[in-house]
Enzyme design. Sequence first.
Site, PDB file in Angstrom:
ATOM      1  N   HIS A  82      -8.455  85.229  11.796  1.00 33.04           N
ATOM      2  CA  HIS A  82      -8.383  86.626  12.248  1.00 33.04           C
ATOM      3  C   HIS A  82      -7.147  87.354  11.756  1.00 33.04           C
ATOM      4  O   HIS A  82      -7.077  88.570  11.837  1.00 33.04           O
ATOM      5  CB  HIS A  82      -8.434  86.677  13.776  1.00 33.04           C
ATOM      6  CG  HIS A  82      -9.789  86.327  14.298  1.00 33.04           C
ATOM      7  ND1 HIS A  82     -10.728  87.287  14.592  1.00 33.04           N
ATOM      8  CD2 HIS A  82     -10.387  85.138  14.530  1.00 33.04           C
ATOM      9  CE1 HIS A  82     -11.830  86.691  15.002  1.00 33.04           C
ATOM     10  NE2 HIS A  82     -11.659  85.387  14.971  1.00 33.04           N
ATOM     11  N   ARG A  89       3.551  87.887  24.369  1.00 35.60           N
ATOM     12  CA  ARG A  89       4.507  86.867  23.908  1.00 35.60           C
ATOM     13  C   ARG A  89       5.964  87.204  24.267  1.00 35.60           C
ATOM     14  O   ARG A  89       6.879  86.957  23.484  1.00 35.60           O
ATOM     15  CB  ARG A  89       4.411  86.702  22.387  1.00 35.60           C
ATOM     16  CG  ARG A  89       3.035  86.326  21.938  1.00 35.60           C
ATOM     17  CD  ARG A  89       2.877  86.290  20.436  1.00 35.60           C
ATOM     18  NE  ARG A  89       1.466  86.366  20.104  1.00 35.60           N
ATOM     19  CZ  ARG A  89       0.978  86.575  18.892  1.00 35.60           C
ATOM     20  NH1 ARG A  89       1.788  86.708  17.874  1.00 35.60           N
ATOM     21  NH2 ARG A  89      -0.312  86.639  18.687  1.00 35.60           N
ATOM     22  N   ASP A 134      -1.663  93.654   9.294  1.00 38.32           N
ATOM     23  CA  ASP A 134      -2.644  93.410  10.353  1.00 38.32           C
ATOM     24  C   ASP A 134      -3.867  92.800   9.705  1.00 38.32           C
ATOM     25  O   ASP A 134      -4.306  93.278   8.647  1.00 38.32           O
ATOM     26  CB  ASP A 134      -3.010  94.755  11.014  1.00 38.32           C
ATOM     27  CG  ASP A 134      -3.238  94.606  12.514  1.00 38.32           C
ATOM     28  OD1 ASP A 134      -3.589  93.499  12.942  1.00 38.32           O
ATOM     29  OD2 ASP A 134      -3.076  95.602  13.233  1.00 38.32           O
ATOM     30  N   GLU A 136     -12.113 101.465  17.236  1.00 37.09           N
ATOM     31  CA  GLU A 136     -12.497 101.936  18.574  1.00 37.09           C
ATOM     32  C   GLU A 136     -12.233 103.436  18.711  1.00 37.09           C
ATOM     33  O   GLU A 136     -13.029 104.173  19.306  1.00 37.09           O
ATOM     34  CB  GLU A 136     -11.726 101.149  19.641  1.00 37.09           C
ATOM     35  CG  GLU A 136     -12.114  99.673  19.659  1.00 37.09           C
ATOM     36  CD  GLU A 136     -11.129  98.775  20.394  1.00 37.09           C
ATOM     37  OE1 GLU A 136     -11.287  97.552  20.320  1.00 37.09           O
ATOM     38  OE2 GLU A 136     -10.197  99.301  21.036  1.00 37.09           O
TER      39      GLU A 136
HETATM   40  C1  GDG Z   1      -6.039  89.859  15.991  1.00 36.85           C
HETATM   41  C2  GDG Z   1      -5.477  90.335  14.644  1.00 36.85           C
HETATM   42  C3  GDG Z   1      -7.639  91.492  14.203  1.00 36.85           C
HETATM   43  C4  GDG Z   1      -5.290  96.816  23.481  1.00 36.85           C
HETATM   44  N1  GDG Z   1      -4.657  97.342  24.547  1.00 36.85           N
HETATM   45  C5  GDG Z   1      -5.528  97.266  25.579  1.00 36.85           C
HETATM   46  C6  GDG Z   1      -6.709  96.713  25.129  1.00 36.85           C
HETATM   47  N2  GDG Z   1      -6.538  96.440  23.821  1.00 36.85           N
HETATM   48  C7  GDG Z   1      -7.571  95.873  22.963  1.00 36.85           C
HETATM   49  C8  GDG Z   1      -7.976  96.864  21.910  1.00 36.85           C
HETATM   50  C9  GDG Z   1      -8.522  95.951  20.820  1.00 36.85           C
HETATM   51  C10 GDG Z   1      -7.692  94.688  20.985  1.00 36.85           C
HETATM   52  O1  GDG Z   1      -7.061  94.749  22.250  1.00 36.85           O
HETATM   53  C11 GDG Z   1      -6.577  94.590  19.942  1.00 36.85           C
HETATM   54  O2  GDG Z   1      -7.156  94.179  18.757  1.00 36.85           O
HETATM   55  P1  GDG Z   1      -6.426  94.322  17.344  1.00 36.85           P
HETATM   56  O3  GDG Z   1      -7.392  94.025  16.292  1.00 36.85           O
HETATM   57  O4  GDG Z   1      -5.879  95.682  17.223  1.00 36.85           O
HETATM   58  O5  GDG Z   1      -5.170  93.320  17.339  1.00 36.85           O
HETATM   59  P2  GDG Z   1      -4.805  91.757  17.739  1.00 36.85           P
HETATM   60  O6  GDG Z   1      -4.829  91.559  19.194  1.00 36.85           O
HETATM   61  O7  GDG Z   1      -3.480  91.506  17.102  1.00 36.85           O
HETATM   62  O8  GDG Z   1      -5.921  90.817  17.078  1.00 36.85           O
HETATM   63  C12 GDG Z   1      -6.117  91.640  14.237  1.00 36.85           C
HETATM   64  C13 GDG Z   1      -8.153  90.893  15.485  1.00 36.85           C
HETATM   65  O9  GDG Z   1      -7.478  89.680  15.800  1.00 36.85           O
HETATM   66  C14 GDG Z   1      -9.652  90.603  15.390  1.00 36.85           C
HETATM   67  O10 GDG Z   1      -9.947  89.725  14.353  1.00 36.85           O
HETATM   68  O11 GDG Z   1      -8.192  92.788  14.033  1.00 36.85           O
HETATM   69  O12 GDG Z   1      -5.638  92.028  12.982  1.00 36.85           O
HETATM   70  O13 GDG Z   1      -4.055  90.481  14.737  1.00 36.85           O
HETATM   71  O14 GDG Z   1      -9.847  95.656  21.042  1.00 36.85           O
HETATM   72  O15 GDG Z   1      -8.884  97.749  22.447  1.00 36.85           O
HETATM   73  N3  GDG Z   1      -7.780  96.526  25.907  1.00 36.85           N
HETATM   74  C15 GDG Z   1      -7.678  96.903  27.205  1.00 36.85           C
HETATM   75  N4  GDG Z   1      -6.528  97.435  27.707  1.00 36.85           N
HETATM   76  C16 GDG Z   1      -5.452  97.635  26.940  1.00 36.85           C
HETATM   77  O16 GDG Z   1      -4.431  98.126  27.417  1.00 36.85           O
HETATM   78  N5  GDG Z   1      -8.742  96.744  27.987  1.00 36.85           N
END
Ligand code: GDG
Length: 724
Positions: free
Chosen positions: A163, A309, A370, A378
């Site tokens: 990921h 973390r 990233d 989203e």
């Molecule tokens: C890893 C990789 C890759 C965030 N704040 C809240 C919340 N979120 C949700 C978002 C989104 C998710 O968390 C974050 O996803 P990301 O993709 O932006 O980042 P990582 O957590 O670092 O994920 C990344 C991913 O894996 C998938 O393969 O895209 O590059 O680093 O869905 O909406 N959700 C809620 N409250 C929050 O305050 N409910």
Amino acid sequence: MAKTIIVSNRLPIRIEKEDGQKVYKTSEGGLATGLGSIYKEGNNIWIGWPGISLSHEEEEEVEKELINRNMRPVFLTEHDVDEFYLGFSNQTLWPAFHYFIHHMRFKDEEWEAYYNANRKFADAISKWLEPDDIIWVHDYQLMLVPNMLRKQFPNVTIGFFQHIPFPSYEVFRMIPWRKKLLNGVLGADYIGFHTYDDMRHFLSSCHRLAGYSYERNQILVKNRLVEADSLPMGIDYDKYLESATSQLAKAKEISYRDSLGKQELILSMDRLDYSKGIPGRLQAFDKFLEKYPEYQGRVSLFLIVVPSRDQVESYKALKEQVEFLVGHVNGKYGTINYVPVHFYYRSFPLDDLSAFYRMCKIAMITPKRDGMNLVCKEFIASRENEDGVLILSEMAGASKELSDAILVNPNDENEMVEAIKRALEMPLAEQKRRMKIMQGTVKKYTIFQWVDLFMNNLKDLKERQQSMATKRLDDELKNSITKDFKKAKNPIIFLDYDGTLMPFNENPDDCAPDAELSQILHQLAVKAKVVVISGRKAATLEEWLDEFNIDLIAEHGIKTKRAGAKWEVNGNLQEDSWKNEARDILEFYIQRTPGSFLEEKEHTLVWHYRKVEKGLGDLRSSELSSHLKHFMTNKGLDVIEGDHVVEVKPSVINKGKAAIERLKGEKTDFIMAFGDDRTDEDTFEALPNDALSVKVGSGFSYAKYAVENNEEVRTLLEKFVMEE
Ligand code: GDG
């Protein structure tokens, strides 16, 4: 019935203790949603850590509860979590894979903990695994799991998805355990990455650090076809659209808007992580307000940072830096009725997120690196009226799909400043044109489509492996061939030498037969006609092999020596006038390729590049081959690309022709040939249909069967000569 086993570090549920009671909290994450369609079905399961360290009695109780929810726990101790998760995963792999090399640390004890934790996961999988199950392992915390399983269950179907980014080989090579990590992942059959670049970096590391060659996106690992692929992950589009258009989200938007005032809002939302570029975004916003003061009081940054973390020092420091910068910008530009940065260090429920996605016209997602970034997708799905602007870092995997965003380099502050201005001033028609295209993309490539594609590709690959695997010489075949050999009255065996009877050596002169091989050849020569058919010089073969009383064919068939007789030169050979010209070309490449050297045989020239830096050797060998092919037109010569060699020789000669020549007048009832490289393919192709042919190593071949390596050849030959 065969089932699918999903494996990730965390389960899609976490257990928390509230007033001493265990509370099960479900995860709303994208992955949990997408894979929900799989693990909740039939007898499928999800294996992972439930997010808490427990006593043994509690573990039993939790396992029972999770079984009801199609989940199986892997229990980690607090020590495991510190060393494996916070340590190796997040302070070695995470910074390395996101190019934050100054944050990397290499601690033996953390590596050991990583290994042991991966072992716990592999053991948990083994416990629930049944024949024909499909296993899908997720992410960088579990890179060793695929190979741990492969060793135990050679035929099991394993997929792996990474990921986070996969870094360039130059960075990956810094990790002391790099080869073990690569081999760990290569235990999988199908390996997915978000982008083509990640996939390319992975393949190049496999090649340069672990010695695997690859063609397009395929690698042969001990005769097993492994495929790497680029498979960008999507979101549950309808879920975000529905949530953003719900009455609740609309009501929240109105109430927040009332309190906030009229400012245009720029959304910034990430987990607390240095890879997300939060300080850089704040600094760019500061610069923007300074450079374009007319926007002071008119635009605010809506900054959400989700705790993550925060026991790790570098994350604590980041939090302080963000707080400092927020204070700095608010102190510098804030007024009684203007807050430049609205900062929240916590997480929110989905309805709130949807309200934020609605009320912020601009989303500024500018990570330094990233893997994908789902927040930007989203945001796009939530823009009901097709307006709004996305400012997106070109370092996020998502930028490869969303080229209608305003793409920025997150290290270029001026570019980010101008991007904010451009976004604020973008005409509505332009916003809609871009947003519609991006919505089309995000809607088409959803998380469900991603899951289906991954599973289908994995199953497809397994089928291709099975159709290739029919060639493997298994024990049953080996027994029946041995019987035929022993029954035969006049058997003949053609043996290539290097790579077939002997392993390769850095120094080609250091390959005289060892004691084991000498014994095999002695005994075999008593029971069969043995012909060593090699590209080597006649003198070398004679020095090493003459004592065994076998036939020798040297330089791919230029010279032949029957057992006990003298060398004879192939009668079809013409003058070697081409050699001077070809030698000049080879010398030219030697000068440009440190480590390469020329071997001159009587009728052939060979350029060796075994000792050359990996990528350079491959590059120069293909340049040299095409140069030579151009030079040789109408000269009756062949260019052969062998194992780390490029060889030029007269085309009237090849091993196949030599083998047929050797068979003339021979009344034989058993023919078998062994060989490992391109030149042996001529032998396999030329032999009569009833001959047995065996390719040593991986790759496509004319041979009827394949074995893994020279040791397997020796074992089979030993079987031939063993007394009953
Ligand atoms: C890893 C990789 C890759 C965030 N704040 C809240 C919340 N979120 C949700 C978002 C989104 C998710 O968390 C974050 O996803 P990301 O993709 O932006 O980042 P990582 O957590 O670092 O994920 C990344 C991913 O894996 C998938 O393969 O895209 O590059 O680093 O869905 O909406 N959700 C809620 N409250 C929050 O305050 N409910």
